[in-house]
Design a protein around this motif. Structure first.
Motif, PDB file in Angstrom:
ATOM      1  N   UNK A  27      -1.129   5.858   7.096  1.00  0.00           N
ATOM      2  CA  UNK A  27      -2.383   5.258   6.623  1.00  0.00           C
ATOM      3  C   UNK A  27      -2.277   4.860   5.159  1.00  0.00           C
ATOM      4  N   UNK A  28      -1.653   5.726   4.338  1.00  0.00           N
ATOM      5  CA  UNK A  28      -1.520   5.422   2.919  1.00  0.00           C
ATOM      6  C   UNK A  28      -0.584   4.246   2.685  1.00  0.00           C
ATOM      7  N   UNK A  29       0.510   4.186   3.429  1.00  0.00           N
ATOM      8  CA  UNK A  29       1.463   3.088   3.273  1.00  0.00           C
ATOM      9  C   UNK A  29       0.829   1.774   3.719  1.00  0.00           C
ATOM     10  N   UNK A  30       0.132   1.797   4.849  1.00  0.00           N
ATOM     11  CA  UNK A  30      -0.524   0.585   5.343  1.00  0.00           C
ATOM     12  C   UNK A  30      -1.569   0.107   4.328  1.00  0.00           C
ATOM     13  N   UNK A  31      -2.356   1.044   3.789  1.00  0.00           N
ATOM     14  CA  UNK A  31      -3.382   0.679   2.814  1.00  0.00           C
ATOM     15  C   UNK A  31      -2.757   0.096   1.553  1.00  0.00           C
ATOM     16  N   UNK A  32      -1.640   0.666   1.103  1.00  0.00           N
ATOM     17  CA  UNK A  32      -0.974   0.134  -0.086  1.00  0.00           C
ATOM     18  C   UNK A  32      -0.496  -1.287   0.151  1.00  0.00           C
ATOM     19  N   UNK A  33       0.036  -1.547   1.339  1.00  0.00           N
ATOM     20  CA  UNK A  33       0.498  -2.901   1.668  1.00  0.00           C
ATOM     21  C   UNK A  33      -0.661  -3.887   1.708  1.00  0.00           C
TER      22      UNK A  33
END
Length: 792
Positions: A774-780
């Motif tokens: 979730x954090x990686x997707x949000x950062x992208x």
């Protein structure tokens, strides 16, 4: 610094199998929960469901009426015994059982002693506590607000949640460097709260003998002697009447350094009932209420020239220490060794300031698999270097190589006053890049980016400071950080080494036997290592902060050399020559110029117990003791390269490769070293990608099981690729620096740098741990996610 005697080659016994594994693989280990005593009772703790609430009343009558309950202990009970509050390792005080109010979810409120553990647990539900809920403070930044509820209103004159301010370095010089710098890069970052999560939870069996007045406590502690002293201070018992036994421990990682209320309650339960009392927490209790680590909000700035010459670092940190300041840091360093935040680079100036605050979370600040906050410091500087590389458009490996300290600069005094003992940093980094085939990785990454695939390469370099000492600079509660050793060689040449450090799986029984065996020429199989029992071992501060080999390993070498010198006197009497005419070769003393005229250590040991006439004033027997006071810390270091693949559509991260080159000085048992590195790397992957202690806005702890608090398994870890360089410590008796925590210090930054590198096409410059999908997707997507709180 004066160099000391060191081996010219690595220790001779090398990769011998661990002696302790024979019992472990057969299920013959002895842990606290295996201890069973006649008439033993069982304890259970009632914990608060609230993060912050005033206690209006506690009704224990129904629990006391339970047919199998022998005692119900509350804070009021303890107050009558003057045991309601106990000192923490950082000169704070902590409630054993809450009296006025609860200050974190899971805080101890009452203790039930019953005939069996099931009845004790059942009786907890019969205790009626009337709480008046209070607003919780969950975020460290909120804790300093003027209108924030005061958490420690038990402390006289307390009007806010501030604990301490601490700084290191030269603020004025640093400001001057930044004012004239061509480039300044800045970044806010969070090192979230994480938990050591040892395989074995905490527990104790307390037995107060009313006849002898002696208290014996079997407990899961990494520091038995420190516990004995603190029990004496808390309970008012004579210290020589207290025996602490720390049997086999299923992992500690700093979690088992301090004293927990459950330990004290087991002792009080035994005093009250006259019977032994066992208390062992369950997994949810361990995750909810035992010591946490990290929880640092950090703002870092790095100054440089346009061509990438790093000039200075400036850092401000807000440290969340929970409801009680339970840090196991040396007294002079309330923020631990965060002052080593300058890392491995040659700077003109540096300054950091750290502020500690109370919040409505369980006490934090434990030295979890790091030497007193160095993990956070290394993460900070290694992320800042990558941020600077991003801003300058430079390769992060090239930027590091340009700024690493050079071998000729050692011993090196950092701009914050720490003296690094030795190192060849460029060689270690080159070894890691060569092992990874760094140019080929960058070429592969370029091809993948053309196809829209996200591959990341993370580089990190770290310097750790371990082996806490000397005691004139470092103590805990006034106890100097030096360790003792006792060595006795029996008439048949077999030996017993007694040490104050305590193993939690690091292989001490093998490693220390190898050290003594190398010094005396005795097989390690003929040397028993005794630890974990205050009646059987000399005083010392225990095992944490990677102190085992840097301190107790040094003590083992020094005491063995004392025995060797005593053996020379005996050998001189046996050979009827002056002791000055003898030379040592491994395992025997011989007459200079006549190699055949000599005696083995076994022959000398037998003679030392015989009627051999010794020189006047010289005692027989081959026994010796020592207290090793380290002249300095040791500074292991390493270079890591991590390769990840990121699915930007789902945020899933796969760690494909991990190259780790460590320099821990002289390696005693390379196999054990590699095992320690494997565990530390897995730990770092977990912290980078999944581990976090999260809370909701009411202070509810959201990681009470391994379904919620995720740990890495073999499925999330690659096959580690290890390399090494060897730079002996000039002041350690055998040149060893220690390895226990290095991998955990260096690996989180390498993993995060790799993930951020993979997301570079999306313009991502930084993302906070843990980098969950979730954090990686949000950062992208350009919407960074706050992962330590369940509120946004």
């Amino acid at each position: 610094m004066t160099a000391v005697e060191q081996p010219e080659t690595p220790l001779g016994h090398g990769n011998m199998r661990r002696k302790e594994d024979a019992r472990f693989i057969r299920g013959r280990g002895t842990y606290v929960d295996d201890v069973t005593l006649p008439g033993m009772l069982h304890g259970a703790v009632l914990r608060s469901p609230y993060a912050h609430a005033r206690i209006v009343s506690i009704d224990t009558s129904a629990a006391q009426a339970h047919p199998k309950v022998r005692a119900v202990i509350t804070g009021e009970t303890l107050a009558g015994l003057n045991l309601a509050w106990m000192p923490t390792l950082s000169h704070d005080v902590q409630a054993v059982l809450a009296t006025d109010k609860v200050r974190f979810q899971g805080q101890e409120v009452a203790f039930v002693v019953a005939e069996d553990r099931y009845s004790a647990r059942d009786a907890l539900e019969l205790i009626d506590v009337d709480y008046e809920a209070l607003p919780p403070v969950i975020d460290a930044r909120q804790a300093l607000a003027e209108d924030a509820p005061v958490i420690r209103d038990d402390l006289e004159g307390r009007t806010d949640n501030h604990i301490f301010d601490w700084e290191s370095g030269d603020a004025a010089a640093t400001d001057d460097v930044f004012a004239s710098a061509e480039v300044v890069a800045a970044q806010d970052m969070l090192y979230p709260r994480v938990h050591p999560a040892p395989l074995e939870t905490c527990g104790a069996v307390a037995d107060m003998d009313a006849v002898t007045g002696k208290l014996t406590v079997w407990t899961t502690t990494q520091a038995p002697h420190a516990h004995r002293t603190i029990y004496a201070l808390v309970a008012g018992l004579p210290e020589h009447k207290i025996r602490i036994i720390s049997p086999d421990i299923g992992g500690g990682f700093g979690n088992k350094v301090g004293i927990y209320p459950g330990y004290v309650c087991a002792v009080v339960g035994s005093i009250v009932t006259g019977k032994p009392v066992k208390w062992v927490e369950d997994r949810s209790e361990n995750l909810m209420s035992t010591s946490f680590a990290r929880d640092y909000h950090m703002h870092g700035e790095i100054a440089a020239t346009k061509d990438g010459r790093i000039l200075g670092l400036r850092v401000n940190v807000l440290a969340d220490h929970g409801a009680f300041n339970g840090t196991a840091q040396p007294t002079k360093f309330p923020a631990g060794f965060f002052g080593v935040f300058t890392g491995s680079y040659d700077l003109e100036a540096a300054h950091c300031s750290v502020t500690g605050v109370y919040t409505n979370k369980a006490p934090g600040g434990v030295a979890y698999a790091c030497s007193f906050r160095i993990t956070e410091a290394v993460y900070l500087v290694e992320r800042l270097v990558d941020v600077l590389a991003f801003d300058l458009g430079m390769d992060p490996a090239e930027l590091r190589m340009k700024n690493l300290l050079r071998p000729e600069q050692f011993p090196y005094r950092s701009k914050t006053g720490w003296e690094y003992d030795s190192g060849d940093y460029p060689t270690a980094l080159r070894a890691a890049l060569d092992l990874a085939d760094y140019p080929a990785l960058r070429a592969e990454q370029a091809l993948k980016r053309e196809r829209g695939e996200q591959m990341g390469i993370g580089v990190a370099f770290f310097t750790e400071a371990v082996g806490a000492g000397p005691r004139k600079h470092m103590d805990i509660l006034g106890l100097g950080m030096a360790d003792g050793a006792e060595l006795r060689v029996h008439p048949t040449g077999k030996a017993v080494l007694r040490l104050s450090c305590q193993t939690q799986g690091q292989g001490h029984e093998t490693t220390f036997a190898q050290i003594v065996g190398e010094e005396l020429g005795i097989s390690p199989d003929d040397i028993d290592v005794v630890h974990g029992d205050t009646d059987q071992t000399p005083f010392g501060l225990g095992t944490y902060g990677s102190r085992s080999t840097p301190v107790s390993g040094a003590a083992a070498a020094v005491v063995a050399r004392k025995v060797r010198e005593r053996a020379r006197i005996v050998a001189s009497a046996m050979l009827e020559v002056s002791a000055d005419d003898l030379e040592w070769e491994k395992g025997r003393w011989f007459v200079r110029g006549d190699v055949e005229a000599g005696r083995t250590i076994q022959e000398i040991a037998l003679a030392a117990h015989s009627d051999l006439e010794l020189p006047e004033g010289v005692e027989g027997h081959l026994d010796a003791t020592c207290v090793y006071n380290p002249p300095n810390l040791t500074y292991p270091f390493g270079a890591y390269v991590c390769v990840v693949d990121v699915d930007a559509d789902t945020g899933q991260v796969t760690v494909r490769r991990f190259v780790a080159v460590d320099d821990c000085g002289v390696r005693i048992n390379p196999m054990i070293v590699e095992g320690q590195v494997h565990g530390g790397l897995a730990d770092g992957v977990g912290m980078a990608l999944m581990q976090v202690m999260a809370f909701d806005e009411d202070g509810n702890h959201l990681g009470g099981s391994f379904m919620d608090y995720l740990l890495p398994t073999s499925m999330e870890c690659p096959s580690w690729e290890l390399g090494e360089t060897v730079t002996p410590s000039p002041h350690h008796p055998i040149g060893a620096k220690g390895i226990g925590e290095s991998a955990t210090v260096g690996s989180p930054a390498a993993v995060v740098n790799a993930v951020v590198d993979a997301l570079r096409p999306f313009g991502v410059r930084h993302a906070d741990m843990p980098l969950t999908p979730a954090a990686v997707w949000s950062a992208a997507q350009g919407t960074p996610l706050r992962t330590d709180l369940a509120i946004t």
